[in-house]
Write a protein that holds these residues in place. Sequence first.
Motif, PDB file in Angstrom:
ATOM      1  N   LYS A   1      50.734  33.132  98.453  1.00 15.32           N
ATOM      2  CA  LYS A   1      51.279  32.056  97.608  1.00 15.32           C
ATOM      3  C   LYS A   1      52.609  31.562  98.169  1.00 15.32           C
ATOM      4  O   LYS A   1      52.875  30.365  98.202  1.00 15.32           O
ATOM      5  CB  LYS A   1      51.498  32.574  96.174  1.00 15.32           C
ATOM      6  CG  LYS A   1      50.306  32.356  95.271  1.00 15.32           C
ATOM      7  CD  LYS A   1      50.740  32.610  93.823  1.00 15.32           C
ATOM      8  CE  LYS A   1      49.616  33.271  93.045  1.00 15.32           C
ATOM      9  NZ  LYS A   1      50.108  33.976  91.860  1.00 15.32           N
ATOM     10  N   THR A   2      53.439  32.528  98.590  1.00 17.68           N
ATOM     11  CA  THR A   2      54.756  32.158  99.131  1.00 17.68           C
ATOM     12  C   THR A   2      54.591  31.368 100.433  1.00 17.68           C
ATOM     13  O   THR A   2      55.261  30.347 100.640  1.00 17.68           O
ATOM     14  CB  THR A   2      55.614  33.422  99.367  1.00 17.68           C
ATOM     15  OG1 THR A   2      55.607  34.206  98.174  1.00 17.68           O
ATOM     16  CG2 THR A   2      57.034  33.057  99.736  1.00 17.68           C
ATOM     17  N   LEU A   3      53.689  31.827 101.286  1.00 18.10           N
ATOM     18  CA  LEU A   3      53.423  31.097 102.541  1.00 18.10           C
ATOM     19  C   LEU A   3      53.009  29.671 102.236  1.00 18.10           C
ATOM     20  O   LEU A   3      53.474  28.708 102.853  1.00 18.10           O
ATOM     21  CB  LEU A   3      52.307  31.792 103.332  1.00 18.10           C
ATOM     22  CG  LEU A   3      52.720  32.795 104.415  1.00 18.10           C
ATOM     23  CD1 LEU A   3      51.496  33.489 104.983  1.00 18.10           C
ATOM     24  CD2 LEU A   3      53.499  32.101 105.539  1.00 18.10           C
ATOM     25  N   GLN A   4      52.106  29.548 101.252  1.00 20.69           N
ATOM     26  CA  GLN A   4      51.589  28.240 100.858  1.00 20.69           C
ATOM     27  C   GLN A   4      52.729  27.343 100.355  1.00 20.69           C
ATOM     28  O   GLN A   4      52.805  26.170 100.707  1.00 20.69           O
ATOM     29  CB  GLN A   4      50.524  28.454  99.770  1.00 20.69           C
ATOM     30  CG  GLN A   4      49.639  27.248  99.527  1.00 20.69           C
ATOM     31  CD  GLN A   4      49.019  26.723 100.809  1.00 20.69           C
ATOM     32  OE1 GLN A   4      48.460  27.494 101.612  1.00 20.69           O
ATOM     33  NE2 GLN A   4      49.118  25.418 101.056  1.00 20.69           N
ATOM     34  N   LYS A   5      53.605  27.951  99.574  1.00 26.11           N
ATOM     35  CA  LYS A   5      54.729  27.214  99.004  1.00 26.11           C
ATOM     36  C   LYS A   5      55.663  26.720 100.121  1.00 26.11           C
ATOM     37  O   LYS A   5      56.100  25.563 100.111  1.00 26.11           O
ATOM     38  CB  LYS A   5      55.498  28.156  98.065  1.00 26.11           C
ATOM     39  CG  LYS A   5      56.393  27.475  97.070  1.00 26.11           C
ATOM     40  CD  LYS A   5      56.790  28.494  96.004  1.00 26.11           C
ATOM     41  CE  LYS A   5      58.056  28.100  95.278  1.00 26.11           C
ATOM     42  NZ  LYS A   5      58.574  29.234  94.469  1.00 26.11           N
ATOM     43  N   ILE A   6      55.961  27.605 101.063  1.00 24.59           N
ATOM     44  CA  ILE A   6      56.834  27.221 102.175  1.00 24.59           C
ATOM     45  C   ILE A   6      56.181  26.097 102.981  1.00 24.59           C
ATOM     46  O   ILE A   6      56.831  25.121 103.373  1.00 24.59           O
ATOM     47  CB  ILE A   6      57.159  28.436 103.078  1.00 24.59           C
ATOM     48  CG1 ILE A   6      57.922  29.503 102.283  1.00 24.59           C
ATOM     49  CG2 ILE A   6      57.970  28.013 104.303  1.00 24.59           C
ATOM     50  CD1 ILE A   6      58.128  30.819 103.024  1.00 24.59           C
ATOM     51  N   ALA A   7      54.881  26.229 103.203  1.00 25.71           N
ATOM     52  CA  ALA A   7      54.152  25.194 103.945  1.00 25.71           C
ATOM     53  C   ALA A   7      54.287  23.849 103.240  1.00 25.71           C
ATOM     54  O   ALA A   7      54.532  22.815 103.877  1.00 25.71           O
ATOM     55  CB  ALA A   7      52.683  25.593 104.093  1.00 25.71           C
ATOM     56  N   GLU A   8      54.158  23.860 101.915  1.00 20.29           N
ATOM     57  CA  GLU A   8      54.256  22.604 101.154  1.00 20.29           C
ATOM     58  C   GLU A   8      55.666  22.012 101.222  1.00 20.29           C
ATOM     59  O   GLU A   8      55.826  20.809 101.411  1.00 20.29           O
ATOM     60  CB  GLU A   8      53.867  22.834  99.686  1.00 20.29           C
ATOM     61  CG  GLU A   8      52.354  22.793  99.498  1.00 20.29           C
ATOM     62  CD  GLU A   8      51.903  23.510  98.231  1.00 20.29           C
ATOM     63  OE1 GLU A   8      52.704  23.568  97.266  1.00 20.29           O
ATOM     64  OE2 GLU A   8      50.763  24.020  98.228  1.00 20.29           O
ATOM     65  N   VAL A   9      56.659  22.881 101.072  1.00 19.15           N
ATOM     66  CA  VAL A   9      58.056  22.436 101.139  1.00 19.15           C
ATOM     67  C   VAL A   9      58.333  21.784 102.496  1.00 19.15           C
ATOM     68  O   VAL A   9      58.975  20.732 102.579  1.00 19.15           O
ATOM     69  CB  VAL A   9      59.003  23.636 100.876  1.00 19.15           C
ATOM     70  CG1 VAL A   9      60.403  23.338 101.364  1.00 19.15           C
ATOM     71  CG2 VAL A   9      59.006  23.980  99.394  1.00 19.15           C
ATOM     72  N   LEU A  10      57.850  22.411 103.547  1.00 20.47           N
ATOM     73  CA  LEU A  10      58.088  21.864 104.886  1.00 20.47           C
ATOM     74  C   LEU A  10      57.302  20.574 105.108  1.00 20.47           C
ATOM     75  O   LEU A  10      57.776  19.637 105.740  1.00 20.47           O
ATOM     76  CB  LEU A  10      57.721  22.897 105.959  1.00 20.47           C
ATOM     77  CG  LEU A  10      58.667  24.111 106.062  1.00 20.47           C
ATOM     78  CD1 LEU A  10      58.117  25.124 107.057  1.00 20.47           C
ATOM     79  CD2 LEU A  10      60.076  23.685 106.464  1.00 20.47           C
ATOM     80  N   ARG A  11      56.083  20.534 104.591  1.00 20.62           N
ATOM     81  CA  ARG A  11      55.251  19.335 104.763  1.00 20.62           C
ATOM     82  C   ARG A  11      55.885  18.125 104.101  1.00 20.62           C
ATOM     83  O   ARG A  11      55.799  17.011 104.612  1.00 20.62           O
ATOM     84  CB  ARG A  11      53.840  19.570 104.198  1.00 20.62           C
ATOM     85  CG  ARG A  11      52.808  19.825 105.289  1.00 20.62           C
ATOM     86  CD  ARG A  11      51.389  19.578 104.785  1.00 20.62           C
ATOM     87  NE  ARG A  11      51.149  20.262 103.521  1.00 20.62           N
ATOM     88  CZ  ARG A  11      50.428  21.369 103.406  1.00 20.62           C
ATOM     89  NH1 ARG A  11      49.872  21.909 104.475  1.00 20.62           N
ATOM     90  NH2 ARG A  11      50.237  21.926 102.235  1.00 20.62           N
ATOM     91  N   SER A  12      56.533  18.356 102.953  1.00 20.55           N
ATOM     92  CA  SER A  12      57.103  17.192 102.256  1.00 20.55           C
ATOM     93  C   SER A  12      58.550  16.904 102.678  1.00 20.55           C
ATOM     94  O   SER A  12      59.149  15.952 102.190  1.00 20.55           O
ATOM     95  CB  SER A  12      57.002  17.386 100.736  1.00 20.55           C
ATOM     96  OG  SER A  12      57.610  18.594 100.375  1.00 20.55           O
ATOM     97  N   ALA A  13      59.101  17.703 103.570  1.00 22.19           N
ATOM     98  CA  ALA A  13      60.472  17.472 104.038  1.00 22.19           C
ATOM     99  C   ALA A  13      60.503  16.420 105.141  1.00 22.19           C
ATOM    100  O   ALA A  13      59.546  16.272 105.894  1.00 22.19           O
ATOM    101  CB  ALA A  13      61.064  18.773 104.560  1.00 22.19           C
ATOM    102  N   ALA A  14      61.640  15.683 105.196  1.00 24.51           N
ATOM    103  CA  ALA A  14      61.827  14.741 106.307  1.00 24.51           C
ATOM    104  C   ALA A  14      62.762  15.328 107.352  1.00 24.51           C
ATOM    105  O   ALA A  14      62.740  14.934 108.514  1.00 24.51           O
ATOM    106  CB  ALA A  14      62.368  13.418 105.789  1.00 24.51           C
ATOM    107  N   SER A  15      63.613  16.281 106.927  1.00 26.85           N
ATOM    108  CA  SER A  15      64.574  16.884 107.861  1.00 26.85           C
ATOM    109  C   SER A  15      64.697  18.380 107.586  1.00 26.85           C
ATOM    110  O   SER A  15      64.769  18.806 106.437  1.00 26.85           O
ATOM    111  CB  SER A  15      65.930  16.199 107.717  1.00 26.85           C
ATOM    112  OG  SER A  15      66.441  16.404 106.422  1.00 26.85           O
ATOM    113  N   VAL A  16      64.705  19.145 108.667  1.00 25.11           N
ATOM    114  CA  VAL A  16      64.731  20.606 108.530  1.00 25.11           C
ATOM    115  C   VAL A  16      65.720  21.188 109.542  1.00 25.11           C
ATOM    116  O   VAL A  16      65.690  20.849 110.725  1.00 25.11           O
ATOM    117  CB  VAL A  16      63.329  21.219 108.786  1.00 25.11           C
ATOM    118  CG1 VAL A  16      63.380  22.740 108.650  1.00 25.11           C
ATOM    119  CG2 VAL A  16      62.288  20.613 107.841  1.00 25.11           C
ATOM    120  N   LEU A  17      66.597  22.045 109.059  1.00 20.66           N
ATOM    121  CA  LEU A  17      67.536  22.751 109.929  1.00 20.66           C
ATOM    122  C   LEU A  17      67.130  24.232 109.948  1.00 20.66           C
ATOM    123  O   LEU A  17      66.916  24.834 108.895  1.00 20.66           O
ATOM    124  CB  LEU A  17      68.970  22.571 109.411  1.00 20.66           C
ATOM    125  CG  LEU A  17      70.111  22.845 110.386  1.00 20.66           C
ATOM    126  CD1 LEU A  17      69.964  22.064 111.689  1.00 20.66           C
ATOM    127  CD2 LEU A  17      71.458  22.513 109.725  1.00 20.66           C
TER     128      LEU A  17
END
Lengths: 324, 324
Positions: A7-23
């Motif tokens: 579930k956590t992996l899935q959540k992180i994947a979703e957060v990253l998918r909807s992000a425009a910028s990641v540090l």
Amino acid sequence: MTNEREKTLQKIAEVLRSAASVLIFPHIRMDGDSLGSAVALARALRAAGKQAWILVAEDIPNNLHFMEGGLSTRDSKVIEQPDVCIAVDCSDAERIEDRKEAFARGKTTVVIDHHVTFDAFAEINLSDGQAAATGELVFELLKHMAAPIDRPIAEALYAAIVTDTGNFQYSNTSAKTHRITAELYASGIDHTAVVVEIYQNVRPQKILLLGAALNDIQMVADGKIALVQVTKEMFRQTGALISESEGIVEMLRSMRGVEVAAVLKEDNDKVRVGLRSKAAVDVAEIAALFGGGGHQGAAGFSSSDDIETTAVRLIEALKKSLLG
Amino acid sequence: MTNEREKTLQKIAEVLRSAASVLIFPHIRMDGDSLGSAVALARALRAAGKQAWILVAEDIPNNLHFMEGGLSTRDSKVIEQPDVCIAVDCSDAERIEDRKEAFARGKTTVVIDHHVTFDAFAEINLSDGQAAATGELVFELLKHMAAPIDRPIAEALYAAIVTDTGNFQYSNTSAKTHRITAELYASGIDHTAVVVEIYQNVRPQKILLLGAALNDIQMVADGKIALVQVTKEMFRQTGALISESEGIVEMLRSMRGVEVAAVLKEDNDKVRVGLRSKAAVDVAEIAALFGGGGHQGAAGFSSSDDIETTAVRLIEALKKSLLG
């Protein structure tokens, strides 16, 4: 746990998918797993059209430079307010040290780690002590994100796994480690080239120090204890750095009959001691006697005594432990 | 080829299934792949109720002893007339040397090998130069035989693969190598225990020789050439055997900036030379100049000149090659 983990992996994947910028934040004194995981993530995110940078506060180690690919920066403002800040291979916030403020600027903060002791310091925390490397977790994360794993990504993940498992030798290596590695081959990695970069790029000074140290081995207790004192004089003569004394203690342990190996290094006004054992001795217990710690097979401590005195006291403690 | 290969594997599986007695031949100067493959086969055949022995003509190397399990014998008559004689990891008949007669007594003779150059010397010959280890082929053979792979069999095959791939580092390592290894884990192997037996069982004399050698490195041509002369005096002082000088040359090559590494060893009235390169120099060509041979990255030769003269001539040839 497994369900929670997915579930956590899935959540992180979703957060990253909807992000425009990641540090992305590798830990201090970065190693192959930390940088390899960061590089794989940065590449996958850029390939998906996002802004992605790896924020560092130190030089990239020479033997890991091959994979950096212009993805890292020391400019903490490279992205004004990142949608996501993600720390990789960090068991606690101290591992990102001076970059904590920059990390906190992320609209969402995430950490992915594989250490057994873990201090959840982000909003979304994934820690899997079963994984041999954070690189394994990033591999799974990319699958969850449906991100294509091209050759540079696969080589970064291969570097992560290879360095954190000691070429698949450490006890953390699992069937999964090998299955993931087999999949990385399918992305066309040149594993020999990676191995050459990582392992055949040693400063000559380090090899000279190894020679000096192995020329000065003390064998004690019928060869059950092997000990080397790496003095300031040795560092001076060889030009090696204190960090380049790594590996000597494993070499001592590899000797037949040796149950415990110890390397004592003079570092300014301290003596730093590394201990390794086969099976007979719990070196974490020994290290604890001197105010240090570690695992059954690998531990260490610092001493304010001089190197000779430290050696005498250590040998005494080791002998007592060997005699049961 | 693939089809041919599968047919041959199938044929060998059938021959072994219908045999009541099997004599197994590892190659001379046996290594982990040769013995590991032999042990795995012997165990699987015995588990199937057959008579199976490994015929050897030398001591089992100390670091491989853990897997021997009483399966080997020096008595070539241990089975009067074996239904099958099978050689493992042997590229030609010279590799079974004095046991050729015993091999020929098999009602059916078989050889399984993974060397690129192969001289088919049995009735049924399987050679697959793509396999990283003969252990991989034995793994497939056991599958064809529907033989259960229990933990001791899996550990023998793991030892075979680990030693012949240099811990999965050599270029022969493939996705298949990792897939097979993942399956071996499923049989419950204790990979750490195998690694300790194989690698942490080094004679102290070898480590002392390494120390002496690394204390006496010649760096030539702006650090592109690293060379060590291992003299009779060094062997005497450390008590190491000539075979225990293995590994020094790889250590020299691992240095940053080094393109070619050379180790010269005084062995009776000869000088034996080992060469390793990164990419810039084809050491097989260099070795050929001195009547030797090998591969682009690893080669060697023997010289009747004294060690100093050999070093001078070698350095000259290497410099010429480096300058293009």
